[in-house]
Design a protein around this motif. Sequence first.
Motif, PDB file in Angstrom:
ATOM      1  N   GLY A 162      85.759  -2.310  -6.305  1.00 28.00           N
ATOM      2  CA  GLY A 162      86.683  -2.357  -5.036  1.00 28.00           C
ATOM      3  C   GLY A 162      86.087  -3.046  -3.755  1.00 28.00           C
ATOM      4  O   GLY A 162      86.760  -3.813  -3.329  1.00 28.00           O
ATOM      5  N   LEU A 163      84.639  -2.886  -3.412  1.00 28.90           N
ATOM      6  CA  LEU A 163      84.268  -3.505  -2.569  1.00 28.90           C
ATOM      7  C   LEU A 163      83.943  -5.020  -2.674  1.00 28.90           C
ATOM      8  O   LEU A 163      84.040  -5.762  -1.824  1.00 28.90           O
ATOM      9  CB  LEU A 163      82.966  -2.859  -2.403  1.00 28.90           C
ATOM     10  CG  LEU A 163      82.750  -1.321  -1.839  1.00 28.90           C
ATOM     11  CD1 LEU A 163      81.744  -0.796  -1.772  1.00 28.90           C
ATOM     12  CD2 LEU A 163      83.517  -1.113  -0.461  1.00 28.90           C
ATOM     13  N   ARG A 207      82.776   7.988  -0.407  1.00 26.92           N
ATOM     14  CA  ARG A 207      82.026   6.942  -1.567  1.00 26.92           C
ATOM     15  C   ARG A 207      81.748   5.434  -1.215  1.00 26.92           C
ATOM     16  O   ARG A 207      80.585   5.118  -1.215  1.00 26.92           O
ATOM     17  CB  ARG A 207      82.798   7.294  -2.787  1.00 26.92           C
ATOM     18  CG  ARG A 207      82.686   8.523  -3.243  1.00 26.92           C
ATOM     19  CD  ARG A 207      81.716   9.191  -4.198  1.00 26.92           C
ATOM     20  NE  ARG A 207      81.616  10.481  -4.422  1.00 26.92           N
ATOM     21  CZ  ARG A 207      82.260  11.192  -5.240  1.00 26.92           C
ATOM     22  NH1 ARG A 207      83.466  10.388  -6.004  1.00 26.92           N
ATOM     23  NH2 ARG A 207      82.075  12.452  -5.487  1.00 26.92           N
ATOM     24  N   SER A 208      82.638   5.103  -0.930  1.00 30.83           N
ATOM     25  CA  SER A 208      82.668   3.488  -0.839  1.00 30.83           C
ATOM     26  C   SER A 208      81.862   3.265   0.302  1.00 30.83           C
ATOM     27  O   SER A 208      81.037   2.159   0.403  1.00 30.83           O
ATOM     28  CB  SER A 208      84.259   2.892  -0.741  1.00 30.83           C
ATOM     29  OG  SER A 208      84.763   3.747   0.283  1.00 30.83           O
ATOM     30  N   TYR A 209      82.003   4.152   1.545  1.00 29.79           N
ATOM     31  CA  TYR A 209      81.030   3.827   2.585  1.00 29.79           C
ATOM     32  C   TYR A 209      79.383   3.968   2.112  1.00 29.79           C
ATOM     33  O   TYR A 209      78.678   3.049   2.824  1.00 29.79           O
ATOM     34  CB  TYR A 209      81.482   4.880   3.678  1.00 29.79           C
ATOM     35  CG  TYR A 209      80.495   4.924   4.916  1.00 29.79           C
ATOM     36  CD1 TYR A 209      80.531   3.970   5.906  1.00 29.79           C
ATOM     37  CD2 TYR A 209      79.437   5.886   5.145  1.00 29.79           C
ATOM     38  CE1 TYR A 209      79.685   4.092   7.023  1.00 29.79           C
ATOM     39  CE2 TYR A 209      78.594   5.863   5.823  1.00 29.79           C
ATOM     40  CZ  TYR A 209      78.665   5.221   6.924  1.00 29.79           C
ATOM     41  OH  TYR A 209      77.957   4.918   8.302  1.00 29.79           O
ATOM     42  N   VAL A 236      78.249   3.278  -0.463  1.00 31.59           N
ATOM     43  CA  VAL A 236      77.839   2.134  -1.374  1.00 31.59           C
ATOM     44  C   VAL A 236      77.705   1.041  -0.391  1.00 31.59           C
ATOM     45  O   VAL A 236      76.622   0.552  -0.567  1.00 31.59           O
ATOM     46  CB  VAL A 236      78.699   2.034  -2.411  1.00 31.59           C
ATOM     47  CG1 VAL A 236      78.681   0.432  -3.170  1.00 31.59           C
ATOM     48  CG2 VAL A 236      78.906   2.954  -3.495  1.00 31.59           C
ATOM     49  N   LEU A 237      78.462   0.725   0.556  1.00 30.25           N
ATOM     50  CA  LEU A 237      78.419  -0.139   1.355  1.00 30.25           C
ATOM     51  C   LEU A 237      77.380  -0.137   2.257  1.00 30.25           C
ATOM     52  O   LEU A 237      76.329  -1.222   2.546  1.00 30.25           O
ATOM     53  CB  LEU A 237      79.914  -0.301   2.284  1.00 30.25           C
ATOM     54  CG  LEU A 237      79.737  -1.315   3.380  1.00 30.25           C
ATOM     55  CD1 LEU A 237      79.746  -2.815   2.712  1.00 30.25           C
ATOM     56  CD2 LEU A 237      81.048  -1.370   4.179  1.00 30.25           C
ATOM     57  N   LEU A 239      83.489   1.667  -7.854  1.00 28.53           N
ATOM     58  CA  LEU A 239      83.457   1.383  -6.377  1.00 28.53           C
ATOM     59  C   LEU A 239      82.973   0.130  -6.078  1.00 28.53           C
ATOM     60  O   LEU A 239      83.426  -0.475  -4.892  1.00 28.53           O
ATOM     61  CB  LEU A 239      82.437   2.517  -6.067  1.00 28.53           C
ATOM     62  CG  LEU A 239      82.705   3.913  -5.934  1.00 28.53           C
ATOM     63  CD1 LEU A 239      81.683   4.913  -5.688  1.00 28.53           C
ATOM     64  CD2 LEU A 239      83.897   4.055  -4.921  1.00 28.53           C
ATOM     65  N   LEU A 256      88.109   2.934   4.252  1.00 26.04           N
ATOM     66  CA  LEU A 256      86.948   3.406   3.147  1.00 26.04           C
ATOM     67  C   LEU A 256      86.916   4.864   3.256  1.00 26.04           C
ATOM     68  O   LEU A 256      87.736   5.468   3.729  1.00 26.04           O
ATOM     69  CB  LEU A 256      85.568   3.110   3.860  1.00 26.04           C
ATOM     70  CG  LEU A 256      85.093   1.523   4.103  1.00 26.04           C
ATOM     71  CD1 LEU A 256      83.990   1.409   5.111  1.00 26.04           C
ATOM     72  CD2 LEU A 256      84.923   0.921   2.702  1.00 26.04           C
TER      73      LEU A 256
END
Lengths: 154, 154
Positions: free
Chosen positions: A86-87, A50-52, A54-55, A83, A47
């Motif tokens: 990807g997740l 950014r992706s963290y 969103v998660l 994003l 991660l």
Amino acid sequence: MPAERTRSTGSDRLRDSALAGDLSFLLARANALALAAANAALATHGLKARSYSVLALAADDVRPTQRELAEFLRLDPSQVVALVDGLEQRHLVERHADPADRRANVLVATDAGRALFARARDAVRAVGIDSLSVVPAQDQARLARLLRLLAFPD
Amino acid sequence: MPAERTRSTGSDRLRDSALAGDLSFLLARANALALAAANAALATHGLKARSYSVLALAADDVRPTQRELAEFLRLDPSQVVALVDGLEQRHLVERHADPADRRANVLVATDAGRALFARARDAVRAVGIDSLSVVPAQDQARLARLLRLLAFPD
DNA sequence: TATTGTTATACTCTATAACTATA
DNA sequence: TATAGTTATAGAGTATAACAATA
């Protein structure tokens, strides 16, 4: 024990410049340091900040739409698409149809997503606590409160 | 007069999420807002936050080397080359040979650079004061002091 | 040998506009 | 007519490695 902390570079005199007194500059530099530390801690979990983020919002039960994520994280909606893609490909989040508005996707974390988030959150917290250790304990809550005013000025 | 400020979006409930309590997230969002405001104010002067920061340090009398600029602004040295190139082509700064180390370039602002900086600084200060107005007056100095600890942790 | 500035290059991020489906 | 999400694409920003000059 060390008697005092040593500075890492020889450019100390730049700290006496007028720029070093600007709040915007201090914000930018503090953010750059915090971002680098967070990304380093998150790398082992696949991660980034950014992706963290969103998660984290998907794992929370706020059921954000992509539009809300974009505004909250200060991103363009098209970046949120990438994003979430990807997740979702990693089966960490799912796009759910919003019953109230069929145009909107509500983001929800899967069980795997929640598990990964819990581990990533612990790693992020550890470096966050370490970074915050330079701030006197009695000032940490006040700093967070004041920063929140800047982050959400309305 | 308005009785109270209104919020701009409908995603208020995201502010109750755990992420919104993270100091790193607050730093990132506050920085994003401040950066956007500063860039908007600097655009009329042909500057951005990066080039403004380099010009500010050149106009100050700290005589920074490019290596010092890179470390201070958290940039790669190759990025500093491009920033200084741009300012030098506009005759706002000059690279001076460092008598103590002939490998190093010391950055100095020209008269035109100082004049432009003075105008840009006023514009940046205006928006900075405006952004800071959400923070109670008696807390502003404290916020700057605490942020400085995060920006310069050593 | 190590460091400063530079160049080249690839990669990521960001911003913009256009499109669809729904409201 | 406006909005949510998507796609495409160009521009800006970032990271890395290699090089010449100097320490």
